[in-house]
Design an enzyme around this catalytic site. Structure first.
Site, PDB file in Angstrom:
ATOM      1  N   CYS A 140      -4.787  -0.857  -2.252  1.00 39.95           N
ATOM      2  CA  CYS A 140      -5.160   0.547  -2.401  1.00 39.95           C
ATOM      3  C   CYS A 140      -6.580   0.672  -2.938  1.00 39.95           C
ATOM      4  O   CYS A 140      -7.042  -0.196  -3.662  1.00 39.95           O
ATOM      5  CB  CYS A 140      -4.200   1.234  -3.361  1.00 39.95           C
ATOM      6  SG  CYS A 140      -2.482   0.988  -2.902  1.00 39.95           S
ATOM      7  N   CYS A 146      -1.733   3.001  -6.300  1.00 38.70           N
ATOM      8  CA  CYS A 146      -0.991   1.890  -5.703  1.00 38.70           C
ATOM      9  C   CYS A 146       0.471   1.926  -6.107  1.00 38.70           C
ATOM     10  O   CYS A 146       0.805   2.337  -7.217  1.00 38.70           O
ATOM     11  CB  CYS A 146      -1.579   0.560  -6.149  1.00 38.70           C
ATOM     12  SG  CYS A 146      -3.119   0.151  -5.339  1.00 38.70           S
ATOM     13  N   CYS A 199       0.874  -1.169   0.000  1.00 33.95           N
ATOM     14  CA  CYS A 199       0.000   0.000   0.000  1.00 33.95           C
ATOM     15  C   CYS A 199       0.911   1.220   0.000  1.00 33.95           C
ATOM     16  O   CYS A 199       2.110   1.087  -0.222  1.00 33.95           O
ATOM     17  CB  CYS A 199      -1.003  -0.023   1.150  1.00 33.95           C
ATOM     18  SG  CYS A 199      -0.308   0.125   2.789  1.00 33.95           S
TER      19      CYS A 199
END
Length: 138
Positions: free
Chosen positions: A83, A88, A11
């Site tokens: 994400c 991302c 993430c």
């Protein structure tokens, strides 16, 4: 360890979702799977993530945020991005790619109470747990 049995959770900050996913995956798979997490802009492990993970018997107090650039591409078989609204991180390498769009539970909104923030973190944790339960790792 077999590269195919290696998961990297990604993430942005490596502070909440990917840290919780790492902890839950280690709890679920034990030593059968190498589990790592990282982010494109690492910060610190969010105290709310630590708290809600403790509720399910996972200790994140020894975790720290890591940069995706520090991960050896040869050590990863599967990358799972977590994400939702944000961009991302990218992981270069020939790997299986999975995307789990989970909203970032962290917020700088001062109007949110502690209970509301904990609820957001619990929701993200529980969504990750459900997705992990459906992940086929052999």
């Amino acid at each position: 360890m077999d590269r195919a049995k290696s998961i990297l959770f990604l993430c942005v900050a490596n502070s909440a979702r990917s840290q919780m996913a790492e902890g839950l995956a280690r709890q679920r798979f034990g030593n059968r799977v190498r589990v790592q997490s990282a982010g494109s802009h690492p910060s610190r492990v969010n105290p709310y993530a630590i708290e809600v993970m403790r509720e399910v018997g996972v200790d994140l107090t020894g975790h720290h945020s890591k940069s995706v650039d520090s991960i050896d591409t040869a050590s990863v078989g599967t990358v799972i991005t977590l994400c939702a609204e944000e961009v991302c991180p990218v992981f270069l390498g020939h790997v299986e790619r999975i995307h789990w769009p989970i909203a970032d539970p962290a917020s700088s909104d001062p109007s949110l109470s502690r209970d509301e923030l904990l609820s957001r973190f619990r929701t993200a944790r529980d969504q990750i747990a459900v997705l992990l339960a459906g992940l086929d790792v052999r």
